[in-house]
Design a protein around this motif. Sequence first.
Motif, PDB file in Angstrom:
ATOM      1  N   MET A  54     -76.630 -36.548  15.190  1.00 24.93           N
ATOM      2  CA  MET A  54     -75.359 -37.101  15.627  1.00 24.93           C
ATOM      3  C   MET A  54     -74.367 -35.973  15.883  1.00 24.93           C
ATOM      4  O   MET A  54     -73.997 -35.247  14.959  1.00 24.93           O
ATOM      5  CB  MET A  54     -74.808 -38.051  14.563  1.00 24.93           C
ATOM      6  CG  MET A  54     -73.574 -38.758  15.010  1.00 24.93           C
ATOM      7  SD  MET A  54     -73.280 -40.253  14.064  1.00 24.93           S
ATOM      8  CE  MET A  54     -73.300 -39.631  12.416  1.00 24.93           C
ATOM      9  N   PRO A  55     -73.956 -35.815  17.121  1.00 23.33           N
ATOM     10  CA  PRO A  55     -72.961 -34.778  17.392  1.00 23.33           C
ATOM     11  C   PRO A  55     -71.575 -35.189  16.899  1.00 23.33           C
ATOM     12  O   PRO A  55     -71.338 -36.359  16.599  1.00 23.33           O
ATOM     13  CB  PRO A  55     -72.992 -34.666  18.922  1.00 23.33           C
ATOM     14  CG  PRO A  55     -73.489 -35.969  19.391  1.00 23.33           C
ATOM     15  CD  PRO A  55     -74.356 -36.544  18.317  1.00 23.33           C
ATOM     16  N   ASP A  94     -64.553 -42.231  27.660  1.00 26.58           N
ATOM     17  CA  ASP A  94     -65.921 -41.864  27.280  1.00 26.58           C
ATOM     18  C   ASP A  94     -66.084 -41.726  25.770  1.00 26.58           C
ATOM     19  O   ASP A  94     -67.028 -41.090  25.302  1.00 26.58           O
ATOM     20  CB  ASP A  94     -66.307 -40.535  27.947  1.00 26.58           C
ATOM     21  CG  ASP A  94     -66.396 -40.684  29.453  1.00 26.58           C
ATOM     22  OD1 ASP A  94     -66.812 -41.758  29.903  1.00 26.58           O
ATOM     23  OD2 ASP A  94     -66.023 -39.732  30.172  1.00 26.58           O
ATOM     24  N   ARG A  96     -67.109 -42.049  22.087  1.00 32.90           N
ATOM     25  CA  ARG A  96     -68.281 -42.596  21.398  1.00 32.90           C
ATOM     26  C   ARG A  96     -67.809 -43.394  20.192  1.00 32.90           C
ATOM     27  O   ARG A  96     -66.960 -42.953  19.436  1.00 32.90           O
ATOM     28  CB  ARG A  96     -69.192 -41.457  20.923  1.00 32.90           C
ATOM     29  CG  ARG A  96     -70.259 -41.951  19.936  1.00 32.90           C
ATOM     30  CD  ARG A  96     -71.222 -40.891  19.523  1.00 32.90           C
ATOM     31  NE  ARG A  96     -72.095 -40.562  20.614  1.00 32.90           N
ATOM     32  CZ  ARG A  96     -72.338 -39.320  21.006  1.00 32.90           C
ATOM     33  NH1 ARG A  96     -71.779 -38.321  20.392  1.00 32.90           N
ATOM     34  NH2 ARG A  96     -73.148 -39.088  22.008  1.00 32.90           N
ATOM     35  N   GLU A 118     -68.816 -53.303  23.636  1.00 32.39           N
ATOM     36  CA  GLU A 118     -69.426 -53.136  24.955  1.00 32.39           C
ATOM     37  C   GLU A 118     -68.613 -53.886  26.009  1.00 32.39           C
ATOM     38  O   GLU A 118     -68.356 -53.359  27.098  1.00 32.39           O
ATOM     39  CB  GLU A 118     -70.864 -53.659  24.914  1.00 32.39           C
ATOM     40  CG  GLU A 118     -71.637 -53.377  26.183  1.00 32.39           C
ATOM     41  CD  GLU A 118     -73.070 -53.871  26.095  1.00 32.39           C
ATOM     42  OE1 GLU A 118     -73.403 -54.533  25.106  1.00 32.39           O
ATOM     43  OE2 GLU A 118     -73.844 -53.594  27.024  1.00 32.39           O
ATOM     44  N   ARG A 123     -68.922 -47.281  26.510  1.00 31.70           N
ATOM     45  CA  ARG A 123     -70.206 -47.012  27.152  1.00 31.70           C
ATOM     46  C   ARG A 123     -71.156 -46.263  26.242  1.00 31.70           C
ATOM     47  O   ARG A 123     -72.284 -45.978  26.603  1.00 31.70           O
ATOM     48  CB  ARG A 123     -69.979 -46.215  28.436  1.00 31.70           C
ATOM     49  CG  ARG A 123     -69.379 -47.075  29.523  1.00 31.70           C
ATOM     50  CD  ARG A 123     -69.047 -46.274  30.738  1.00 31.70           C
ATOM     51  NE  ARG A 123     -67.916 -45.387  30.506  1.00 31.70           N
ATOM     52  CZ  ARG A 123     -67.326 -44.665  31.465  1.00 31.70           C
ATOM     53  NH1 ARG A 123     -67.774 -44.721  32.676  1.00 31.70           N
ATOM     54  NH2 ARG A 123     -66.307 -43.896  31.171  1.00 31.70           N
ATOM     55  N   VAL A 125     -72.095 -46.549  22.326  1.00 31.47           N
ATOM     56  CA  VAL A 125     -71.990 -47.097  20.973  1.00 31.47           C
ATOM     57  C   VAL A 125     -73.274 -46.756  20.239  1.00 31.47           C
ATOM     58  O   VAL A 125     -74.370 -47.014  20.755  1.00 31.47           O
ATOM     59  CB  VAL A 125     -71.780 -48.627  21.002  1.00 31.47           C
ATOM     60  CG1 VAL A 125     -71.618 -49.167  19.595  1.00 31.47           C
ATOM     61  CG2 VAL A 125     -70.570 -48.993  21.837  1.00 31.47           C
ATOM     62  N   VAL A 126     -73.176 -46.166  19.078  1.00 32.70           N
ATOM     63  CA  VAL A 126     -74.375 -45.792  18.330  1.00 32.70           C
ATOM     64  C   VAL A 126     -74.301 -46.390  16.934  1.00 32.70           C
ATOM     65  O   VAL A 126     -73.221 -46.627  16.393  1.00 32.70           O
ATOM     66  CB  VAL A 126     -74.535 -44.259  18.226  1.00 32.70           C
ATOM     67  CG1 VAL A 126     -74.680 -43.633  19.600  1.00 32.70           C
ATOM     68  CG2 VAL A 126     -73.376 -43.627  17.487  1.00 32.70           C
ATOM     69  N   LEU A 127     -75.480 -46.654  16.386  1.00 30.25           N
ATOM     70  CA  LEU A 127     -75.574 -47.124  15.007  1.00 30.25           C
ATOM     71  C   LEU A 127     -75.880 -45.908  14.124  1.00 30.25           C
ATOM     72  O   LEU A 127     -76.776 -45.127  14.427  1.00 30.25           O
ATOM     73  CB  LEU A 127     -76.694 -48.167  14.861  1.00 30.25           C
ATOM     74  CG  LEU A 127     -76.521 -49.474  15.627  1.00 30.25           C
ATOM     75  CD1 LEU A 127     -77.792 -50.300  15.509  1.00 30.25           C
ATOM     76  CD2 LEU A 127     -75.342 -50.248  15.085  1.00 30.25           C
ATOM     77  N   VAL A 128     -75.133 -45.784  13.072  1.00 33.07           N
ATOM     78  CA  VAL A 128     -75.337 -44.659  12.156  1.00 33.07           C
ATOM     79  C   VAL A 128     -76.452 -45.013  11.185  1.00 33.07           C
ATOM     80  O   VAL A 128     -76.469 -46.110  10.625  1.00 33.07           O
ATOM     81  CB  VAL A 128     -74.038 -44.350  11.396  1.00 33.07           C
ATOM     82  CG1 VAL A 128     -74.259 -43.244  10.377  1.00 33.07           C
ATOM     83  CG2 VAL A 128     -72.934 -43.966  12.362  1.00 33.07           C
TER      84      VAL A 128
END
Lengths: 135, 142
Positions: A54-55, A94, A96, A118, A123, A125-128
């Motif tokens: 994960m950045p 943009d 995240r 969404e 644009r 979306v991440v799940l940790v």
Amino acid sequence: MKLRRPAPAQHSETIIALIDVVLFLLIFFMLIGRMDATAPFEVSPPLATTGSDMPAGGATLAIAADGALALDGQALDRTTLDSRLAALLAEDPDLRLRVNAHKAAELRHVLPLVGAAEAMGFRDVVLVVTPADQP
Amino acid sequence: MASKVTLKRRSRNGPLISLVPMIDVMLILLVFFMVTSTYLNLDMIPAVRQQDQPAATATTPGRTGTAMIRLGADGVPVLRGQPLDAAGLDRALRDLLAGEPLAQVLILPSGGATTQALITVMDVATRAGVQRLRVIRLEARP
């Protein structure tokens, strides 16, 4: 007649070694971590073996096991969340969004939020997840 | 007649700037970072990708199959009406992909299932080689 030896003045060298060690430790702790606000409740992300690194950057939406919400460490309710997310998205289209859901959180608390983000225009979306070893 | 007297300043032996306040500040910073930080090793799984827009479902070359995994509230994945464990799901998906490498896999989770259950199923599917994986959910329509 008593003669006294002058005390050796070697304190400065010892202090320099101490400063070195402290400075190394300080820089180590500052570099190794990413500064991120923690949620005001316990969040233990689910285990996964196929996650990617994960950045840094982005906003973190934390979801507790009982569905409580926090955005970047600040507890809020659903209506406030929508307006805050819209404001963040207006600043950076943009951006995240990291959804940091507790592993025991029911999906009815999690998936609607992902869908809402969404629909709002996020644009990315991440799940940790917590990295786990291969079974 | 008075003789000329020259006075010399004594040269300072110590350092020009004292290091002690600097050490104090660094120690305070160090203790602050050590006490207030929690160190976590975290990964991520994309939930919404930029190319995941609805237009992506446009023309796909050839015929590709679709499999739907229903995830019950108890966290057990059900594929084609058959409850499976992780190993069974892995086998079933590998069999599916052997025939159709680009098969789409949809996951329909129950709202009562836990996040860990969904992530586990996504994990199994990704390890099995599924390239087109989507999570869908039912929405109540007023």
